[in-house]
Design an enzyme around this catalytic site. Sequence first.
Site, PDB file in Angstrom:
ATOM      1  N   HIS A 113      35.479  37.559  42.255  1.00  0.00           N
ATOM      2  CA  HIS A 113      36.566  37.498  43.230  1.00  0.00           C
ATOM      3  C   HIS A 113      37.885  37.261  42.517  1.00  0.00           C
ATOM      4  O   HIS A 113      37.928  37.090  41.297  1.00  0.00           O
ATOM      5  CB  HIS A 113      36.300  36.443  44.303  1.00  0.00           C
ATOM      6  CG  HIS A 113      35.962  35.088  43.765  1.00  0.00           C
ATOM      7  ND1 HIS A 113      36.877  34.296  43.113  1.00  0.00           N
ATOM      8  CD2 HIS A 113      34.798  34.386  43.775  1.00  0.00           C
ATOM      9  CE1 HIS A 113      36.300  33.165  42.757  1.00  0.00           C
ATOM     10  NE2 HIS A 113      35.045  33.190  43.130  1.00  0.00           N
ATOM     11  N   THR A 125      37.091  37.248  68.858  1.00  0.00           N
ATOM     12  CA  THR A 125      36.496  38.355  69.600  1.00  0.00           C
ATOM     13  C   THR A 125      36.010  39.498  68.713  1.00  0.00           C
ATOM     14  O   THR A 125      35.312  40.393  69.180  1.00  0.00           O
ATOM     15  CB  THR A 125      37.480  38.917  70.642  1.00  0.00           C
ATOM     16  OG1 THR A 125      38.662  39.376  69.977  1.00  0.00           O
ATOM     17  CG2 THR A 125      37.848  37.853  71.665  1.00  0.00           C
ATOM     18  N   THR A 135      38.812  34.503  55.506  1.00  0.00           N
ATOM     19  CA  THR A 135      39.146  35.896  55.204  1.00  0.00           C
ATOM     20  C   THR A 135      39.289  36.128  53.706  1.00  0.00           C
ATOM     21  O   THR A 135      39.952  35.368  53.004  1.00  0.00           O
ATOM     22  CB  THR A 135      40.469  36.294  55.890  1.00  0.00           C
ATOM     23  OG1 THR A 135      40.388  35.968  57.282  1.00  0.00           O
ATOM     24  CG2 THR A 135      40.735  37.780  55.729  1.00  0.00           C
ATOM     25  N   GLU A 166      34.749  27.350  37.866  1.00  0.00           N
ATOM     26  CA  GLU A 166      34.518  28.636  37.212  1.00  0.00           C
ATOM     27  C   GLU A 166      35.775  29.045  36.457  1.00  0.00           C
ATOM     28  O   GLU A 166      36.797  28.350  36.499  1.00  0.00           O
ATOM     29  CB  GLU A 166      34.124  29.700  38.241  1.00  0.00           C
ATOM     30  CG  GLU A 166      35.163  29.933  39.315  1.00  0.00           C
ATOM     31  CD  GLU A 166      34.657  30.842  40.424  1.00  0.00           C
ATOM     32  OE1 GLU A 166      33.446  31.111  40.474  1.00  0.00           O
ATOM     33  OE2 GLU A 166      35.472  31.264  41.247  1.00  0.00           O
TER      34      GLU A 166
END
Length: 293
Positions: free
Chosen positions: A248, A17, A97, A209
Amino acid sequence: MAILLDKDTKVLSQGMTGWAGTHHTAAMMEYGSTVVGGVRPGKGGRSHLNLPIFDGVAAAMSETGANASIVFVPPATAAAAMIEAIEAEMPLVVAVTERVPVLDMVRVKDALKGSRTRLVGANSQGVLAPGVCKLGVMATGSERPGHVGIVSRSASLTSEVVAQVSAAGLGQSTTVGVGGDAIHGFSMRDCVELFLGDDDTHGLVLIGEIGGYEEQEVADYLAETKAQKPVVALVVGAHAPRERRMGHAGALTFGAAGDAAAKVAALERAGVRIAPSAHLVGRTIAEALGRTH
């Protein structure tokens, strides 16, 4: 035939939602994925995107027969959502996420021990079986059904390589983003093992990587099993500075074993062909499979 996904995959969207959940769930449905419901505590009994919303994963599985879920829950509570799915014995969970706290992911990894769940991610772009099912947030349009399995730590490079493989006339059996964080569930080695056992996957592309040792683990596995399918690898970050995060959380090199050169050397020793540049991956896997374009 694909790995992880098939025509019978029924998807539950955890956090559907919210904005991200709404947008990407709608995109998965448009692609043709069978999404059967969503989970948002406190909103059970309502509907969203014309699908039922449930308070918890177990109840949603019981009502809908869902056998896969995707997690769009914010970082602070994403681990709780993953653990709830694990405890409900959801067979496949994809967590897109980003920036889930490391200690939270340690708890998730502990929950996975002895469970029936395969967790892809966190910080994964997802899993895509072209023309079959999209369980993720990746762009689509250049993918084609085919026989090359792709396992990757990089979302952007995955899109580039998918386009190259399609342009070479090969297509993909499945594309899997294992997740860019240092601690995640399904590993590159796990993925390679499934691809090697898949009759519809004729060759593999590994996109690695800097940081961690997953590429070396794949090299060890390939050397041990003496895999008969050709494997092509691209390892990026050759010129990245040490002890600085690049992009990241998982792309961070402290020791020599985690740098690009060490990974390339290990893979070459295992018989893997190394693509000389990011723009030559498609050509390299085509040559490995005896195909030209």
